[in-house]
Write an enzyme that holds these catalytic residues in place. Sequence first.
Site, mmCIF file in Angstrom:
data_model
loop_
_atom_site.group_PDB
_atom_site.id
_atom_site.type_symbol
_atom_site.label_atom_id
_atom_site.label_comp_id
_atom_site.label_asym_id
_atom_site.label_seq_id
_atom_site.Cartn_x
_atom_site.Cartn_y
_atom_site.Cartn_z
ATOM 1 C CD GLU A 84 36.584 -11.751 6.478
ATOM 2 O OE1 GLU A 84 36.867 -12.978 6.920
ATOM 3 O OE2 GLU A 84 35.354 -11.356 6.018
ATOM 4 C CB CYS A 97 34.646 -4.024 -0.890
ATOM 5 S SG CYS A 97 33.815 -3.742 0.918
ATOM 6 C CB CYS A 104 33.542 -1.855 13.608
ATOM 7 S SG CYS A 104 32.676 -0.362 13.118
ATOM 8 C CB CYS A 108 25.530 -1.692 13.278
ATOM 9 S SG CYS A 108 26.274 0.127 12.747
ATOM 10 C CB CYS A 111 27.513 -4.822 11.333
ATOM 11 S SG CYS A 111 28.714 -4.961 10.027
ATOM 12 C CB SER A 211 25.240 2.910 7.074
ATOM 13 O OG SER A 211 26.076 2.412 6.059
ATOM 14 C CG LEU A 212 18.824 6.917 6.912
ATOM 15 C CD1 LEU A 212 19.730 8.058 7.729
ATOM 16 C CD2 LEU A 212 17.975 7.674 5.838
ATOM 17 C CB CYS A 330 26.408 -5.236 2.726
ATOM 18 S SG CYS A 330 26.821 -4.572 1.266
HETATM 19 N N1 SAH Z 1 31.032 1.594 9.055
HETATM 20 C C1 SAH Z 1 30.739 2.072 7.463
HETATM 21 C C2 SAH Z 1 31.305 1.156 6.529
HETATM 22 C C3 SAH Z 1 30.684 -0.287 6.490
HETATM 23 S S1 SAH Z 1 30.068 -0.391 5.006
HETATM 24 C C4 SAH Z 1 28.917 2.277 7.646
HETATM 25 O O1 SAH Z 1 28.428 1.872 8.444
HETATM 26 O O2 SAH Z 1 28.558 2.502 6.412
HETATM 27 C C5 SAH Z 1 28.918 -1.925 5.312
HETATM 28 C C6 SAH Z 1 27.659 -1.657 4.991
HETATM 29 O O3 SAH Z 1 26.945 -2.854 5.086
HETATM 30 C C7 SAH Z 1 26.931 -0.455 5.698
HETATM 31 O O4 SAH Z 1 26.088 0.203 5.251
HETATM 32 C C8 SAH Z 1 26.219 -1.396 6.686
HETATM 33 O O5 SAH Z 1 25.429 -0.968 7.551
HETATM 34 C C9 SAH Z 1 25.811 -2.474 5.891
HETATM 35 N N2 SAH Z 1 25.450 -3.806 6.476
HETATM 36 C C10 SAH Z 1 26.023 -4.188 7.895
HETATM 37 N N3 SAH Z 1 25.686 -5.439 8.221
HETATM 38 C C11 SAH Z 1 24.748 -5.566 7.232
HETATM 39 C C12 SAH Z 1 23.903 -6.992 6.988
HETATM 40 N N4 SAH Z 1 23.820 -7.978 8.086
HETATM 41 N N5 SAH Z 1 23.329 -6.996 5.932
HETATM 42 C C13 SAH Z 1 23.292 -6.072 4.894
HETATM 43 N N6 SAH Z 1 24.130 -4.822 5.232
HETATM 44 C C14 SAH Z 1 24.631 -4.833 6.182
#
Ligand code: SAH
Length: 342
Positions: A84, A97, A104, A108, A111, A211-212, A330
Amino acid sequence: MLSDLSLEELKNYVNEKGLPTFRGSQIFDAIYNGKAINEITNLPKPLLEEISEEYPKYKIVKRYESKDGTKKYIIEFSDGEVVECVLMSYKYGNTICVSTQVGCRMGCKFCASGLNGLKRNLSSGEILGQVLLVNKDLGGTVKERKITNIVLMGSGEPLDNYDNVIKFLRLVTSENGLNISDRNISLSTCGLVPEIYRLADEGLNITLTISLHAPNDEIRQRTMPIANRYSIKEILDACRNYIDKTKRRVAIEYTLIKGVNDSKVCAEELIRLLKGMLCHVNIIPLNYVKERGLTAATRKEAYQFVGLLEKGGLSATVRRTMGEDIAGACGQLRNSYMRGEA
Ligand code: SAH
């Protein structure tokens, strides 16, 4: 696949077939204008037959449009895998995006992208294909492009597919291609430390986004398995090196999850951690992922959290959520279209 090749490489490719260089430019134009092979009218039939195996076969198989104008595209590759990607329109331009992997493997807990693990990496040309197809869908061409900004924030961990992602960045910023400025590109990572150091030396001045999602390792380990491999300190040291080398401000993503990382104490810890670093914090209220069972902080709580960070001297904002009604926000991107779940 031919969309993995730069203009120079395509010229060599046709030369090796004993064909004149301009044929390489024509193929390049067709690819960059998002054309399918049967839409090419200026190449001889035998040549088209000869390149048909290697000509890109990716295509848009479905579009969704959100109330807020955000569009989500399902893109299918020649092996039937799908990803997507999402288009967001702003006053200043259109941001796409893109996904970098099918699935992946970072896992996490909040996600959707990692729900079924990693299927495979995308090639540079498949990442580029998402931009080219959507550009064409908007009526753009290689000369008059409609896409102005790119974020590598779709499914996948870009730095877990390092070489293909770097090649993609070189292709999409190349002057004879879409010529998108590296300043308009952001790469988001969950924090693969050695690759952040490598990225700093590529000469690509893109925005690095981390992504902290936690102010300390203990909380981070609860939601992000990668936190068992690299500490926050190691990640931030890598960020400081990135800032030194590129002079670019780093973005910090912090998704607010109720009862996990949203307390006042968390805000205070985050301030101590980031104070003095050239960065901006994006607070994102958790977007809904049905399998994950986590609760979002409200927008009001997000604004309060930002208030605390600002009082502590950080630059922070609440990120606008776009496309949630089409599961395009996101963390909501997945590769489940073929299973009919999207
Ligand atoms: N793998 C990379 C790129 C993904 S970017 C990364 O981790 O940065 C997607 C962003 O959305 C990341 O910052 C991820 O942590 C965030 N994300 C994932 N699940 C989410 C959710 N349920 N709500 C809001 N942000 C989320």
